[in-house]
Design a protein around this motif. Structure first.
Motif, mmCIF file in Angstrom:
data_model
loop_
_atom_site.group_PDB
_atom_site.id
_atom_site.type_symbol
_atom_site.label_atom_id
_atom_site.label_comp_id
_atom_site.label_asym_id
_atom_site.label_seq_id
_atom_site.Cartn_x
_atom_site.Cartn_y
_atom_site.Cartn_z
ATOM 1 N N ALA A 615 -23.728 42.725 25.254
ATOM 2 C CA ALA A 615 -24.145 41.719 26.247
ATOM 3 C C ALA A 615 -24.218 40.312 25.669
ATOM 4 C CB ALA A 615 -25.489 42.114 26.876
ATOM 5 N N HIS A 616 -23.366 40.009 24.706
ATOM 6 C CA HIS A 616 -23.262 38.638 24.195
ATOM 7 C C HIS A 616 -22.059 37.946 24.820
ATOM 8 C CE1 HIS A 616 -26.244 39.851 21.278
ATOM 9 N NE2 HIS A 616 -26.279 38.629 20.770
ATOM 10 N N LEU A 617 -22.168 36.638 24.970
ATOM 11 C CA LEU A 617 -21.110 35.817 25.554
ATOM 12 C C LEU A 617 -20.784 34.670 24.606
ATOM 13 C CD1 LEU A 617 -19.391 34.825 28.072
ATOM 14 C CD2 LEU A 617 -21.398 33.460 28.668
ATOM 15 N N LYS A 618 -19.480 34.423 24.408
ATOM 16 C CA LYS A 618 -19.043 33.295 23.596
ATOM 17 C C LYS A 618 -17.820 32.686 24.261
ATOM 18 C CE LYS A 618 -19.278 33.655 19.070
ATOM 19 N NZ LYS A 618 -18.965 33.947 17.639
ATOM 20 N N ILE A 619 -17.738 31.349 24.275
ATOM 21 C CA ILE A 619 -16.624 30.640 24.901
ATOM 22 C C ILE A 619 -15.893 29.819 23.845
ATOM 23 C CG2 ILE A 619 -15.933 28.992 26.696
ATOM 24 C CD1 ILE A 619 -18.453 29.734 28.217
ATOM 25 N N PHE A 620 -14.550 29.873 23.889
ATOM 26 C CA PHE A 620 -13.714 29.141 22.938
ATOM 27 C C PHE A 620 -12.870 28.111 23.667
ATOM 28 C CE2 PHE A 620 -14.639 33.216 21.032
ATOM 29 C CZ PHE A 620 -14.905 32.910 19.702
ATOM 30 N N ASP A 621 -12.671 26.963 23.013
ATOM 31 C CA ASP A 621 -11.790 25.905 23.517
ATOM 32 C C ASP A 621 -10.396 26.144 22.940
ATOM 33 O OD1 ASP A 621 -10.409 23.615 24.158
ATOM 34 O OD2 ASP A 621 -12.007 22.233 23.561
ATOM 35 N N LEU A 622 -9.408 26.294 23.841
ATOM 36 C CA LEU A 622 -8.043 26.613 23.420
ATOM 37 C C LEU A 622 -7.107 25.417 23.497
ATOM 38 C CD1 LEU A 622 -7.631 30.014 25.344
ATOM 39 C CD2 LEU A 622 -8.665 29.615 23.095
ATOM 40 N N SER A 623 -7.645 24.224 23.694
ATOM 41 C CA SER A 623 -6.794 23.050 23.923
ATOM 42 C C SER A 623 -6.116 22.550 22.649
ATOM 43 C CB SER A 623 -7.628 21.920 24.539
ATOM 44 O OG SER A 623 -8.684 21.536 23.668
ATOM 45 N N ARG A 624 -6.603 22.985 21.477
ATOM 46 C CA ARG A 624 -6.006 22.542 20.221
ATOM 47 C C ARG A 624 -5.124 23.642 19.634
ATOM 48 N NH1 ARG A 624 -11.800 20.383 17.841
ATOM 49 N NH2 ARG A 624 -12.327 19.062 19.627
ATOM 50 N N ARG A 625 -4.599 23.365 18.452
ATOM 51 C CA ARG A 625 -3.695 24.329 17.822
ATOM 52 C C ARG A 625 -4.416 25.626 17.512
ATOM 53 N NH1 ARG A 625 -1.908 25.678 12.697
ATOM 54 N NH2 ARG A 625 -3.408 24.253 11.746
ATOM 55 N N GLU A 626 -5.676 25.540 17.091
ATOM 56 C CA GLU A 626 -6.487 26.717 16.837
ATOM 57 C C GLU A 626 -7.674 26.753 17.788
ATOM 58 O OE1 GLU A 626 -7.694 26.980 12.758
ATOM 59 O OE2 GLU A 626 -5.792 27.913 12.160
ATOM 60 N N ALA A 627 -8.113 27.957 18.120
ATOM 61 C CA ALA A 627 -9.261 28.120 19.015
ATOM 62 C C ALA A 627 -10.533 27.676 18.304
ATOM 63 C CB ALA A 627 -9.374 29.571 19.450
ATOM 64 N N LYS A 628 -11.353 26.887 18.995
ATOM 65 C CA LYS A 628 -12.626 26.414 18.456
ATOM 66 C C LYS A 628 -13.757 26.876 19.375
ATOM 67 C CE LYS A 628 -10.676 23.907 15.186
ATOM 68 N NZ LYS A 628 -10.825 24.264 13.752
ATOM 69 N N VAL A 629 -14.923 27.124 18.747
ATOM 70 C CA VAL A 629 -16.070 27.569 19.543
ATOM 71 C C VAL A 629 -16.523 26.445 20.455
ATOM 72 C CG1 VAL A 629 -18.463 28.348 19.479
ATOM 73 C CG2 VAL A 629 -16.825 29.235 17.817
ATOM 74 N N HIS A 630 -16.589 26.711 21.734
ATOM 75 C CA HIS A 630 -17.060 25.735 22.739
ATOM 76 C C HIS A 630 -18.512 26.012 23.105
ATOM 77 C CE1 HIS A 630 -17.100 23.188 26.304
ATOM 78 N NE2 HIS A 630 -17.487 24.231 27.033
ATOM 79 N N CYS A 631 -18.862 27.275 23.192
ATOM 80 C CA CYS A 631 -20.228 27.692 23.492
ATOM 81 C C CYS A 631 -20.607 28.778 22.506
ATOM 82 C CB CYS A 631 -20.340 28.210 24.932
ATOM 83 S SG CYS A 631 -21.854 29.099 25.310
ATOM 84 N N ASN A 632 -21.630 28.514 21.695
ATOM 85 C CA ASN A 632 -22.048 29.492 20.700
ATOM 86 C C ASN A 632 -22.491 30.782 21.373
ATOM 87 O OD1 ASN A 632 -21.645 27.991 18.291
ATOM 88 N ND2 ASN A 632 -23.479 26.772 18.771
ATOM 89 N N SER A 633 -22.485 31.848 20.595
ATOM 90 C CA SER A 633 -22.814 33.158 21.127
ATOM 91 C C SER A 633 -24.168 33.146 21.831
ATOM 92 C CB SER A 633 -22.829 34.184 19.996
ATOM 93 O OG SER A 633 -23.146 35.458 20.498
ATOM 94 N N LYS A 634 -24.157 33.649 23.056
ATOM 95 C CA LYS A 634 -25.381 33.688 23.864
ATOM 96 C C LYS A 634 -25.735 35.144 24.147
ATOM 97 C CE LYS A 634 -28.769 31.918 26.117
ATOM 98 N NZ LYS A 634 -29.802 31.108 25.440
ATOM 99 N N ASP A 635 -26.948 35.531 23.794
ATOM 100 C CA ASP A 635 -27.421 36.882 24.068
ATOM 101 C C ASP A 635 -27.955 36.917 25.496
ATOM 102 O OD1 ASP A 635 -28.451 39.387 24.153
ATOM 103 O OD2 ASP A 635 -29.882 39.132 22.502
#
Length: 869
Positions: A615-635
């Motif tokens: 039940a953890h959620l994490k969001i990544f930003d894919l707009s660059r060459r490599e995926a970067k964390v957009h939203c840190n892991s949320k329990d």
């Protein structure tokens, strides 16, 4: 090779409340969303929705199947070829266990003898189940409840296989010729065996399949035996008398029925009675009755060989169909006497081996090697025929050899001489029908699938409703799985047959077909590529104009997959793999043990949302060459304690809002949609079920929790099935709501399989300032199967297979392809394909109208330059 066949349900057309033909624009969730000038109502509703409440959550791995709408309304059947031993050459007989997913197959062995094997639901061979002799198998008969199989042979041997104990037992060798009758009693304590010379035995059998003592009954009829039907026992006389006394008000009798009431006499013993009386046919056309004491007598005679003997238990009627297709009904007395009720000559040729079944105790269905299936309705005294249509891929002169009916699914399957399996669904009509459906109108063609050879036997069986097909060269088991479909970046992919996918590019209006040579569990579409996977293999096709070029194929056991640009995203324990189209891993997105393993993926705009089994959620930003964390892991379990597991996650185009569907502890879909605001670190809950007095669900206030409740009884028994955010408009969210099966009556469940009237499409605006605001709602149009997504200014749907060719377009909709369609949003009807400026202005008008801000709404209207407005 595994393949699939498409199956879709049938519905009756209905009026769309939002169509121009309606007297007014109805909105199931209230006129507030469509009444200009009702700002006060909007304000009140918004304030009510913002009330707080808290929830609890339990950490459990999600089951993706429970939220898959396709599994309910759009099914495909994956076929698994039985893994036959080398010695089994040509299958001759198939038989399903009535409860367990066990298939028995008798085959002609390579040594010209015969053999019997047992297979599991995906065609796996059961070890220690192989029995081989130097002569042929003639009959197979499963025990009614235990995994025990009886097999009769042409030299008179009867072998009993116990699959669970891995044992084989033989019945005493009292037969000297071909076994022609083999049948278990109602509760499985006795077995009847009969042979070509007319010798019949009734054996007592223990729970392991071993014969106990000498035969209970032995008869010699002097002629070849044909069919055997056991007669269920009547209620015991003491039970009948007791029931009469209870109805008359006898308190002692009533107490004996009520075993929860202690201290008033002995509880009623409800031991199962064994019915040991049965009917047996001879080749001279006579039918004999053997009573409980083993005494036999002839009860009726026909003019030719009996082809089918059936007992209509509810009516205590014996149905007899002869070789020359004469059908007779006989009323039975308690002593087994048969009084003729009716006699009729069925149509059809008689030179072919007939396959005859009875549906719902009243409908006789025959396959006689003709180009049609023949029906005789005993209740209505009418007959009609069904035939496969050439427009669905059948050939002229293609003959139907065999039929089988699945009452749980309402599906009639037929096997043809060209190796095809055709299916029809039985419909009862909707509540809106002005008349009852008659004859062939009750059957709607579903699909066909091509196997191989000449289909000689087809059988539904087991509690899992599996379909076995014997084509003489092999046996195939068909099992249901969810249909694959996807919409993204103006491209829709819908599966239409085992290996055929319909691809529609809405931006150009082009439609193409694509064949994929594997069993597909999922598909992801983009404007540049189509990706198919099945948990073992991934195949990538590059879209180039009007062609699809194979761009990559690699082994991969990820159960889920998403695509962004030229990157594929797959999962493994505690990691998300970023791959090229050829499968090369070029980046790993790592999760800790506390966060759990990724199991849910969603791409929207330039953002990837990942949900884990903890039940953890994490969001990544894919707009660059490599995926970067957009939203840190949320329990999320901290925000929603004890509410079940995450079943699905979807993020919006800005990556700042995530919608979440939940599964309850019992595995069913929860009635709530959770919206997580990344910036505010807050969850808002939209609930389809309103609180009802003191008996309603009590939700306690908690930090960061908001709650929305629908106060409309029409949706109290609904649950969210699928949900989507617009790919470019971050405020716009849409979901499909279906009736919750557990809250429906049996009649409602029956009608639900035949109609989409109770399926609703509901869209919302979601903003930080206004929270969640209802934008629109309407019933799923009758010719559409399921919602695929939303992209302003349209909703996108998969169409029903039959209606895709023949259905009239819905008002205000534009059908672009055979299997995918789009429908304009309510405020865009009449605007056509307007430019981006007009789209934005009209969407803002709709938003401000929903919030009740009429000044801003009319400012937006002034910006619209389209003549259509």
């Amino acid at each position: 090779m595994n393949r699939m066949v498409f199956l879709g349900p049938c519905t009756e057309p209905h009026m769309d409340p939002l169509s121009p033909k309606s007297k007014e624009r109805k909105n199931l969730l209230g006129r507030v969303m469509v009444t200009v000038g009702s700002g006060a109502e909007v304000t009140v509703l918004s304030r009510f929705w913002s009330s707080s409440g808290s929830h609890v959550w339990s950490q459990k791995s999600p089951d993706p199947k429970i939220i898959d709408r396709f599994a309910v309304v759009m099914a495909v059947y994956v076929d698994h070829r039985t893994d036959a031993p080398d010695s089994a050459a040509s299958p001759s007989l198939i038989a399903w266990h009535p409860l367990h997913p066990l298939l028995a197959v008798a085959s002609i062995s390579t040594a010209a003898g015969g053999c019997v094997d047992i297979y599991l639901e995906q065609g796996e061979h059961v070890s220690d189940s192989h029995v081989e002799r130097s002569f042929q198998v003639t009959l197979l008969a499963w025990h009614p409840s235990r995994p025990i199989l009886a097999a009769g042979w042409e030299m008179g041997e009867v072998v009993v296989l116990n699959k669970q104990e891995k044992e084989q037992h033989t019945v005493p060798p009292d037969h000297s010729t071909k076994i022609t009758v083999l049948s278990w009693s109602t509760s499985g304590t006795c077995l009847v065996s009969g042979d070509e010379h007319g010798v019949l035995f009734l054996w007592k059998v223990d729970h392991r399949g071993r014969v106990q003592g000498p035969a209970l009954v032995k008869q010699d009829y002097g002629k070849c035996l044909g069919h055997c039907v056991f007669r269920p026992p009547p209620p015991g006389q003491d039970l009948v008398q007791l029931a009469k006394a209870a109805v008359s008000g006898d308190e002692k009798a009533l107490d004996m029925f009520n075993w929860r009431k202690a201290g008033k006499g002995s509880p009623l013993k409800m031991a199962v009675q064994e019915g040991l009386s049965f009917f047996i046919t001879l080749t001279d056309g006579s039918v004999h009755y053997v009573n409980e004491k083993g005494k036999t007598r002839q009860v009726l005679s026909t003019d030719s060989l009996v082809r089918k003997l059936l007992l209509l238990e509810e009516r205590d009627i014996l149905l007899v169909i002869t070789e020359n297709l004469q059908l007779s009904l006989y009323a039975l007395t308690p002593e087994g006497e048969a009084d003729e009720l009716m006699k009729v000559k069925l149509s059809g040729k008689t030179a072919h081996s007939a396959d005859i079944i009875l549906i719902d105790h009243s409908l006789v269905v025959t396959a006689l090697g003709e180009t049609v299936i023949r029906f005789w309705d005993l209740d209505r005294d009418e007959n009609y025929v069904l035939s496969p249509d050439v427009q669905f891929g059948f050939e002229g002169g293609e003959c139907i050899n065999c039929v089988s009916y699945c009452s749980a699914k309402g599906l009639l399957a037929a096997g043809t001489s060209k190796g095809r399996v055709a299916m029809w669904r039985k419909t009862a009509g909707s509540n809106q029908s002005t008349r009852a459906l008659e004859g062939k109108e009750k059957w709607k063609f579903q699909a066909s699938t091509e196997l191989e050879g000449n289909v000689t036997q087809i059988k539904w069986g087991s509690r899992k409703n599996l379909l076995a097909v014997n084509s003489l060269s092999s046996v195939v088991i068909l099992s249901e799985q969810a249909m694959s479909a996807h919409f993204h970046q103006q491209v829709a992919v819908v599966q239409v047959s085992p290996n055929l996918f319909n691809v529609t590019t809405f931006s150009t209006g082009a439609t193409h077909s694509l064949r994929v040579d594997m069993n597909v569990n999922g598909v992801f579409a983009t404007k540049d590529a189509l990706v198919f996977w099945n948990g073992k293999q991934v195949i990538v096709f590059e879209c180039s104009g009007d062609t699809f070029r194979s761009a990559g194929s690699f082994p991969c056991d990820s159960p889920v997959l998403s695509v962004h640009g030229e990157n594929l995203y797959t999962v493994e324990p505690y990691r998300v793999q970023v791959r090229t189209w050829q499968g090369t891993v070029k980046q790993l997105l790592v999760f800790s043990e506390a966060e759990g393993s990724p199991c849910l993926l969603d791409v929207c705009g330039n953002f990837l949302a990942v949900g884990t089994d903890l039940a953890h959620l994490k969001i990544f930003d894919l707009s660059r060459r490599e995926a970067k964390v957009h939203c840190n892991s949320k329990d999320l379990s901290q925000l929603l304690p004890g509410r079940g597991s995450i079943a699905s996650v979807k993020c919006n185009a800005n990556g700042n809002k995530v919608s979440i569907l939940l599964s309850k502890a019992d595995g069913n879909i929860d009635s709530k949609i959770c919206f997580y605001d990344v910036d505010m670190d807050k969850v808002t809950v939209f609930d389809f079920k309103a609180e009802q007095g003191d008996g309603g669900e009590k939700l306690f206030a908690g930090q960061g929790i908001g709650k929305s409740v629908v106060e409309y009884p029409e949706l109290h028994n609904h649950i969210p099935a699928c949900h989507f955010w617009d790919q470019y408009e971050p405020r716009l969210f849409v979901c499909e709501a279906i009736p919750e099966t557990g809250l429906q009556s049996s009649d409602q469940k029956k009608n639900q399989a035949e109609s989409t009237m109770d399926v609703w499409i509901i869209s919302f605006f979601s903003t930080e300032e206004h929270g969640l605001l209802l934008q629109d709602s309407f019933p799923l149009p009758s010719s559409y199967e399921v919602l695929l997504g939303i992209e302003v200014p349209h909703y996108y749907f998969a169409k029903k297979l039959g209606d895709a060719e023949n259905g009239a377009p819905e008002p205000g909709s534009a059908t672009v392809s055979q299997m995918a369609a789009r429908r304009p949003m309510r405020d865009f009807i009449g605007l056509g394909d307007c430019d981006k400026t007009t789209q934005d202005a009209m969407l803002n008008f709709s938003f401000y109208l929903t919030t009740g801000d009429m000044d801003e709404a009319f400012k937006s209207i002034k910006l619209i330059k389209s003549l259509g407005a």
